[in-house]
Design a protein around this motif. Structure first.
Motif, PDB file in Angstrom:
ATOM      1  N   PRO A  94       0.788  -1.238   0.000  1.00 14.07           N
ATOM      2  CA  PRO A  94       0.000   0.000   0.000  1.00 14.07           C
ATOM      3  C   PRO A  94       0.817   1.285   0.000  1.00 14.07           C
ATOM      4  CG  PRO A  94      -0.810  -1.502   1.686  1.00 14.07           C
ATOM      5  CD  PRO A  94       0.428  -2.111   1.109  1.00 14.07           C
ATOM      6  N   GLU A  95       2.003   1.236   0.621  1.00 16.77           N
ATOM      7  CA  GLU A  95       2.835   2.436   0.656  1.00 16.77           C
ATOM      8  C   GLU A  95       4.297   2.044   0.566  1.00 16.77           C
ATOM      9  OE1 GLU A  95       3.877   6.118   3.625  1.00 16.77           O
ATOM     10  OE2 GLU A  95       1.886   5.249   3.747  1.00 16.77           O
ATOM     11  N   VAL A  96       5.046   2.780  -0.255  1.00 11.00           N
ATOM     12  CA  VAL A  96       6.485   2.562  -0.405  1.00 11.00           C
ATOM     13  C   VAL A  96       7.171   3.900  -0.160  1.00 11.00           C
ATOM     14  CG1 VAL A  96       8.341   1.881  -1.977  1.00 11.00           C
ATOM     15  CG2 VAL A  96       6.138   0.710  -2.090  1.00 11.00           C
ATOM     16  N   GLU A  97       8.232   3.852   0.648  1.00 10.52           N
ATOM     17  CA  GLU A  97       9.041   5.035   0.918  1.00 10.52           C
ATOM     18  C   GLU A  97      10.397   4.843   0.247  1.00 10.52           C
ATOM     19  OE1 GLU A  97       8.555   6.135   5.343  1.00 10.52           O
ATOM     20  OE2 GLU A  97       7.996   4.016   5.153  1.00 10.52           O
ATOM     21  N   PHE A  98      11.030   5.951  -0.117  1.00 13.06           N
ATOM     22  CA  PHE A  98      12.312   5.882  -0.801  1.00 13.06           C
ATOM     23  C   PHE A  98      13.397   6.588   0.006  1.00 13.06           C
ATOM     24  CE2 PHE A  98       9.097   5.239  -3.946  1.00 13.06           C
ATOM     25  CZ  PHE A  98       9.602   4.183  -4.673  1.00 13.06           C
ATOM     26  N   LEU A  99      14.568   5.992   0.010  1.00 12.97           N
ATOM     27  CA  LEU A  99      15.763   6.583   0.588  1.00 12.97           C
ATOM     28  C   LEU A  99      16.740   6.726  -0.566  1.00 12.97           C
ATOM     29  CD1 LEU A  99      17.645   7.490   2.858  1.00 12.97           C
ATOM     30  CD2 LEU A  99      18.210   5.073   3.239  1.00 12.97           C
ATOM     31  N   HIS A 100      16.897   7.958  -1.044  1.00 14.64           N
ATOM     32  CA  HIS A 100      17.769   8.218  -2.197  1.00 14.64           C
ATOM     33  C   HIS A 100      19.172   8.553  -1.708  1.00 14.64           C
ATOM     34  CE1 HIS A 100      18.710  10.858  -5.947  1.00 14.64           C
ATOM     35  NE2 HIS A 100      19.494   9.814  -5.848  1.00 14.64           N
ATOM     36  N   LEU A 101      20.119   7.704  -2.061  1.00 15.13           N
ATOM     37  CA  LEU A 101      21.527   7.962  -1.766  1.00 15.13           C
ATOM     38  C   LEU A 101      22.108   8.705  -2.956  1.00 15.13           C
ATOM     39  CD1 LEU A 101      22.581   4.557  -0.167  1.00 15.13           C
ATOM     40  CD2 LEU A 101      21.762   6.646   0.963  1.00 15.13           C
ATOM     41  N   ASP A 102      22.447   9.948  -2.743  1.00 11.09           N
ATOM     42  CA  ASP A 102      22.895  10.822  -3.816  1.00 11.09           C
ATOM     43  C   ASP A 102      24.284  11.354  -3.474  1.00 11.09           C
ATOM     44  OD1 ASP A 102      22.686  12.182  -6.218  1.00 11.09           O
ATOM     45  OD2 ASP A 102      21.409  13.775  -5.437  1.00 11.09           O
ATOM     46  N   GLY A 103      25.011  11.777  -4.492  1.00 11.66           N
ATOM     47  CA  GLY A 103      26.328  12.327  -4.221  1.00 11.66           C
ATOM     48  C   GLY A 103      27.041  12.763  -5.472  1.00 11.66           C
ATOM     49  N   ALA A 104      28.214  13.295  -5.256  1.00 13.44           N
ATOM     50  CA  ALA A 104      29.032  13.809  -6.349  1.00 13.44           C
ATOM     51  C   ALA A 104      29.439  12.679  -7.292  1.00 13.44           C
ATOM     52  CB  ALA A 104      30.272  14.497  -5.795  1.00 13.44           C
ATOM     53  N   ALA A 105      29.348  12.952  -8.586  1.00 11.22           N
ATOM     54  CA  ALA A 105      29.695  11.945  -9.597  1.00 11.22           C
ATOM     55  C   ALA A 105      31.121  11.449  -9.414  1.00 11.22           C
ATOM     56  CB  ALA A 105      29.496  12.529 -11.000  1.00 11.22           C
ATOM     57  N   GLU A 106      32.052  12.339  -9.090  1.00  8.62           N
ATOM     58  CA  GLU A 106      33.455  11.954  -8.942  1.00  8.62           C
ATOM     59  C   GLU A 106      33.635  10.940  -7.815  1.00  8.62           C
ATOM     60  OE1 GLU A 106      32.431  15.300  -8.673  1.00  8.62           O
ATOM     61  OE2 GLU A 106      32.607  15.517 -10.838  1.00  8.62           O
ATOM     62  N   LEU A 107      32.951  11.160  -6.698  1.00  8.51           N
ATOM     63  CA  LEU A 107      33.050  10.258  -5.555  1.00  8.51           C
ATOM     64  C   LEU A 107      32.514   8.872  -5.923  1.00  8.51           C
ATOM     65  CD1 LEU A 107      33.479   9.594  -2.533  1.00  8.51           C
ATOM     66  CD2 LEU A 107      31.181  10.500  -2.135  1.00  8.51           C
ATOM     67  N   ILE A 108      31.345   8.833  -6.542  1.00  8.27           N
ATOM     68  CA  ILE A 108      30.737   7.542  -6.891  1.00  8.27           C
ATOM     69  C   ILE A 108      31.545   6.851  -7.989  1.00  8.27           C
ATOM     70  CG2 ILE A 108      28.656   6.410  -7.746  1.00  8.27           C
ATOM     71  CD1 ILE A 108      27.067   8.697  -6.353  1.00  8.27           C
ATOM     72  N   ARG A 109      32.021   7.596  -8.962  1.00  7.96           N
ATOM     73  CA  ARG A 109      32.856   7.017 -10.025  1.00  7.96           C
ATOM     74  C   ARG A 109      34.116   6.388  -9.421  1.00  7.96           C
ATOM     75  NH1 ARG A 109      32.613  11.009 -13.338  1.00  7.96           N
ATOM     76  NH2 ARG A 109      31.085  10.180 -14.761  1.00  7.96           N
ATOM     77  N   ASP A 110      34.709   7.054  -8.435  1.00 12.15           N
ATOM     78  CA  ASP A 110      35.891   6.518  -7.769  1.00 12.15           C
ATOM     79  C   ASP A 110      35.557   5.214  -7.039  1.00 12.15           C
ATOM     80  OD1 ASP A 110      38.674   6.697  -6.724  1.00 12.15           O
ATOM     81  OD2 ASP A 110      37.602   6.896  -4.808  1.00 12.15           O
ATOM     82  N   ARG A 111      34.425   5.175  -6.359  1.00 19.29           N
ATOM     83  CA  ARG A 111      34.001   3.944  -5.683  1.00 19.29           C
ATOM     84  C   ARG A 111      33.834   2.804  -6.685  1.00 19.29           C
ATOM     85  NH1 ARG A 111      29.182   5.668  -1.529  1.00 19.29           N
ATOM     86  NH2 ARG A 111      30.449   6.845  -0.065  1.00 19.29           N
ATOM     87  N   LEU A 112      33.196   3.109  -7.802  1.00 26.56           N
ATOM     88  CA  LEU A 112      32.979   2.076  -8.827  1.00 26.56           C
ATOM     89  C   LEU A 112      34.294   1.543  -9.377  1.00 26.56           C
ATOM     90  CD1 LEU A 112      29.984   3.561 -10.835  1.00 26.56           C
ATOM     91  CD2 LEU A 112      29.997   1.427  -9.531  1.00 26.56           C
ATOM     92  N   SER A 113      35.275   2.423  -9.545  1.00 26.67           N
ATOM     93  CA  SER A 113      36.559   1.989 -10.110  1.00 26.67           C
ATOM     94  C   SER A 113      37.299   1.040  -9.173  1.00 26.67           C
ATOM     95  CB  SER A 113      37.425   3.206 -10.442  1.00 26.67           C
ATOM     96  OG  SER A 113      37.889   3.827  -9.252  1.00 26.67           O
ATOM     97  N   ARG A 114      36.983   1.110  -7.865  1.00 27.35           N
ATOM     98  CA  ARG A 114      37.642   0.251  -6.887  1.00 27.35           C
ATOM     99  C   ARG A 114      36.818  -0.976  -6.518  1.00 27.35           C
ATOM    100  NH1 ARG A 114      37.955   3.047  -2.254  1.00 27.35           N
ATOM    101  NH2 ARG A 114      36.899   4.889  -2.952  1.00 27.35           N
ATOM    102  N   ARG A 115      35.592  -1.051  -7.026  1.00 27.19           N
ATOM    103  CA  ARG A 115      34.717  -2.169  -6.661  1.00 27.19           C
ATOM    104  C   ARG A 115      35.136  -3.425  -7.413  1.00 27.19           C
ATOM    105  NH1 ARG A 115      28.251  -1.484  -6.744  1.00 27.19           N
ATOM    106  NH2 ARG A 115      28.490  -1.469  -8.979  1.00 27.19           N
TER     107      ARG A 115
END
Length: 181
Positions: free
Chosen positions: A103-124
């Protein structure tokens, strides 16, 4: 007690790949007792192979996957179980499908700087989603609209701090530990 069930909560931790959705959702699950699911585990083998090859999914690929996720949440709701789902949910239309479950869904959006997330992805290591698909995800991302129930947190914070902030901002009660554990 009159046989009434406690209301359920259904939260989707959303954002681009590398934002920390799984880490934060698992942390919330551990502290609150919400049933955790990883949306990636609902993808077909063919879709995983497609993404591994650097080819983004199209909407025709996504609709059955999103319906399966909504059905999973609806089934847990019918059982009286609250859930937390790690799922990109990048577009409003995708979130609308997820809202067709319980009946109800809530969202938690994790947002951030592209550079920070791109760096995380490169190390994953060990994830099928290549960093090369990051830009297509950023281009697809639609921020939560004012009429969507949700919270936005910045991913620059440490994972434990994000979990604590999410629990606080969403007003989630902490899980009562079971005696003898």
């Amino acid at each position: 007690m009159t046989g009434e069930r406690r209301p359920t909560r259904h939260i989707v931790v959303m954002g681009v790949s590398g934002a920390g959705k799984t880490t934060v959702a698992r942390g919330i699950s551990e502290l609150t007792g919400l049933r955790f699911a990883e949306a990636d585990e609902f993808h077909t083998e063919a879709h995983v192979a497609q993404m591994r090859a650097g080819i983004p999914l199209n909407d025709a690929d996504r609709w059955p996957w999103l319906r399966a996720l909504a059905d999973w949440m609806a089934a847990r709701h019918a059982e009286g179980i609250s859930t937390i789902l790690a799922c990109s949910a990048l577009r409003r239309a995708y979130r609308d499908v997820l809202r067709q479950g319980p009946p109800e869904v809530e969202f938690l959006h994790l947002d951030g700087a592209a550079e920070l997330i791109r760096d995380r992805l490169s190390r994953r290591v060990g994830h099928y989603m290549p960093a090369s698909l990051f830009d297509s995800q950023r281009a697809t991302l639609e921020q939560l609209d004012p009429d969507e129930s949700g919270v936005v947190l910045q991913v620059a914070a440490a994972p434990d701090d994000l979990v604590a902030a999410a629990i606080d901002r969403l007003g989630l009660p902490l899980h009562e530990p079971v005696a003898g554990r």
